[in-house]
Design an enzyme around this catalytic site. Structure first.
Site, PDB file in Angstrom:
ATOM      1  N   HIS B 234      24.169  47.922  18.587  1.00  0.00           N
ATOM      2  CA  HIS B 234      23.751  46.547  18.259  1.00  0.00           C
ATOM      3  C   HIS B 234      23.749  46.450  16.731  1.00  0.00           C
ATOM      4  O   HIS B 234      24.731  46.797  16.094  1.00  0.00           O
ATOM      5  CB  HIS B 234      22.390  46.304  18.924  1.00  0.00           C
ATOM      6  CG  HIS B 234      21.907  44.888  18.924  1.00  0.00           C
ATOM      7  ND1 HIS B 234      22.724  43.812  18.698  1.00  0.00           N
ATOM      8  CD2 HIS B 234      20.657  44.363  19.115  1.00  0.00           C
ATOM      9  CE1 HIS B 234      22.001  42.696  18.771  1.00  0.00           C
ATOM     10  NE2 HIS B 234      20.749  43.005  19.018  1.00  0.00           N
ATOM     11  N   HIS B 278      33.136  43.578  21.300  1.00  0.00           N
ATOM     12  CA  HIS B 278      31.944  42.758  21.516  1.00  0.00           C
ATOM     13  C   HIS B 278      31.884  42.360  22.971  1.00  0.00           C
ATOM     14  O   HIS B 278      32.917  42.038  23.571  1.00  0.00           O
ATOM     15  CB  HIS B 278      31.977  41.510  20.626  1.00  0.00           C
ATOM     16  CG  HIS B 278      30.634  40.864  20.501  1.00  0.00           C
ATOM     17  ND1 HIS B 278      30.138  40.010  21.451  1.00  0.00           N
ATOM     18  CD2 HIS B 278      29.675  41.002  19.558  1.00  0.00           C
ATOM     19  CE1 HIS B 278      28.921  39.632  21.077  1.00  0.00           C
ATOM     20  NE2 HIS B 278      28.613  40.213  19.934  1.00  0.00           N
ATOM     21  N   ASP B 331      29.919  43.346  12.094  1.00  0.00           N
ATOM     22  CA  ASP B 331      29.294  44.508  11.459  1.00  0.00           C
ATOM     23  C   ASP B 331      30.303  45.334  10.661  1.00  0.00           C
ATOM     24  O   ASP B 331      29.917  46.074   9.758  1.00  0.00           O
ATOM     25  CB  ASP B 331      28.621  45.395  12.518  1.00  0.00           C
ATOM     26  CG  ASP B 331      27.472  44.664  13.184  1.00  0.00           C
ATOM     27  OD1 ASP B 331      26.651  44.087  12.470  1.00  0.00           O
ATOM     28  OD2 ASP B 331      27.404  44.666  14.423  1.00  0.00           O
TER      29      ASP B 331
END
Lengths: 390, 390
Positions: B234, B278, B331
């Site tokens: 995450h 994702h 990210d």
């Protein structure tokens, strides 16, 4: 059919009835509650909390040698670091002001334990088992020291965190009261810890699994579990149920109300009555009668004033079943039972944590061993697309 | 068909594709990410983080007056209580020992904020809005003070928690570095905060909602959110992605490897590469190119050594898409972007918190306003019934 209507048909609010995963730790059937295959009445009658914690964490009933080693590990890990003791000493004013409550203080204490645990960032089975034992051993010490701070007493042997001859439940009582525990009370606490240890995908355990599913660590998962358990729709119900009973007793002792009239007014004002009903159990919570009997035995021995709580409880239960067809859950007798033992109400849910931490840790271990990120979807019900500089 | 087989067919591991509720806060479509109807490119180009935080919490774009009042509220709430400052000063040794990491320290800091917040135990819309503003204002101060402790610097104006003339992003940079922030860097942080603010039922937000669904409080829900965001599957992915890029650069700069050979070895050893893929986006994360461009602009201005990170990143992305058909998520560029700005890697996920706390709080407010306990079921796969004393 508009898209929103068709979408609305596709989901169950609160994930009611939705299966979110598999577990080998616990099964809840309408006919019984089982921890790794052992039925809860059998465990309450024949096992100790240490037996059950070992069973949940390791998966099998311990041999005599395994149990003895496990208990020694727990005793050796009871002491908490100075940083947590300093924090507990410092939080007294906030506890007295009521902004801090014991459940929140416990969450901070566990969070600090994480900073100091050498295995904190290690999710391996070895590290997780070691951390689970440390958490299990240290939570009662946090509770006990916190209560000593609240009561303005000296901390009970902060070096060792309790009497090493006492078992888990007795030690918890000793730490919280500063007095050698009565054997009947200690066994009653022991059974309540057995009953509270594990309950499949309840909200706090599910929280711990969602956290562990990101490959975050066990201390974080337990902090999340504590946060969720606090809510009055979950573990906080044992405190809320007792507060309700105190309110009823004040009104009835003053002759202002009967239990019946108090309850009818509660129904009329749609007041939510705590300690009743359960998402999974439709015909009553298997754990409730076990704790009701143990608590009632203690109350009987104490005399009519204590027994009166259980008599009021009986009336409340009867009216709830008659008028609402709702059974009490384990939190309802728990409130009365802890009350007659003299445990301060704001510690009821923290004691629940001292037990459930075994279940949370077992689920973290299971989640980490066969992980998949837990990430559902939602249905959007908000504004249609729009422009910021329209 | 045995019962277990039929049951196994009924659930999606990790709740993949399962709708867990409704929200009016955010929608993720393959064609765009929307916060309350505003598309993310529009927000990144035209709004500030304060605009977006107000939008998420209140539901509407603020007027000029509302925005000004909101910003003043945040500035007024930046200072953190002495108890949190003392805690941060005390945690230095554990941070240096590596048992404590900034995400865990932040969780403890927020937990202590709960003890001292006068509205902590109040879940009303008024109290929740007030607590959300305080959390939003104070998280950057915790991060900044923590970094000062790590760096052995004096805390930046602990009384006010930053320069009141600086906006949220600039203040965050100032608190973390002790230096007046460069305007380009501050805007880059601001955009990253916009991109990170909200993302529907992601694992940490879902954790916050499960906690709030027991009617537990906002600080507890945010502690759970922080715990979940830490995981490398995450929010922790921005730190993990940068650590991976550093490893690739060391190997390639030494001439030991090319990016291609490093990647092929990673594939062969089934190493999990962070910052890619994702659960929801199938054709790429809408946020990734926005941050990639901003970070690359900063790197270009700095010169070839900085730009090399983005060149390595481009190669990694190309190989992942060619061989695995997986796109980078936000990210991946975030790691490189924060790195060229000189932000210490263990603060990347805490900065994510400084933004996502706005989304978590919006979801807690929404959950409390129309609550139902979130409590799914599980399928039991463990031992059949057995007797304790068999």
């Amino acid at each position: 059919m508009p898209a929103s209507e068709s979408a609305a048909a596709q989901f169950a609010k609160g994930l009611e009835g939705v299966v979110a995963g598999e577990t080998s730790i616990c099964s809840i059937e309408q006919g019984g509650l089982y921890y790794r295959g052992y039925e809860i009445h059998d465990l309450a009658a024949s096992a100790t909390f240490e037996d059950v914690a070992y069973l949940l964490l390791v998966g099998q009933k311990p041999s005599a040698g395994e149990l003895s080693a496990f208990k020694q590990e727990l005793v050796a890990e009871r002491a908490i670091p100075d940083a947590v003791i300093s924090f507990l000493r410092s939080v007294g004013p906030a506890l007295k002001a009521g902004t801090a409550v014991p459940m929140d203080v416990l969450r901070t204490g566990v969070s600090i334990l994480g900073h100091l645990d050498k295995d904190c960032q290690d999710n391996s089975p070895r590290a997780n088992q070691a951390k689970a034992r440390r958490l299990l051993a240290k939570v009662p010490t946090i509770l006990g020291h916190m209560q000593s701070v609240i009561d303005g007493r000296d901390l009970v042997e902060p070096g060792t965190g309790g009497d090493p001859r006492l078992d888990h439940a007795g030690n918890l009582l000793y730490l919280m009261t500063g007095k050698k525990p009565n054997a009947q009370y200690a066994r009653c606490i022991d059974v309540s810890l057995i009953l509270y240890a594990e309950h499949e995908f309840n909200a706090s355990t599910f929280t711990s699994r969602v956290i562990a599913g990101t490959l975050a660590d066990m201390h974080g998962a337990v902090c999340g579990g504590i946060s969720a358990l606090k809510g009055p729709l979950h573990g906080g119900a044992n405190e809320a149920a007792m507060e309700m009973l105190k309110e009823i007793r004040v009104a009835t002792d003053a002759g202002k109300d009967t239990v019946e009239s108090w309850m009818q007014r509660a129904f009329e004002t749609r007041r939510k009555l705590m300690g009743f009903g359960h998402r999974v159990y439709k015909n009553g919570d298997h754990r409730a009668p076990i704790l009701n009997r143990l608590g009632r035995d203690i109350a009987k021995a104490q005399g009519p004033d204590s027994l009166r709580w259980f008599q009021i409880g009986d009336e409340v239960e009867k009216i709830m079943l008659r008028d609402k067809k709702i059974h009490p859950n384990v939190d309802f007798p728990c409130g009365m039972t802890y009350y007659v033992m003299g445990i301060p109400v704001p510690q009821y849910t923290p004691i629940f944590v001292a037990s459930r931490v075994s279940g949370w840790c077992a689920h973290v271990i299971e989640q980490h061993a066969n992980n998949r990120l837990i990430r559902p979807l939602s249905i959007y019900t908000g504004s249609p697309p729009r422009k910021w500089n329209a």
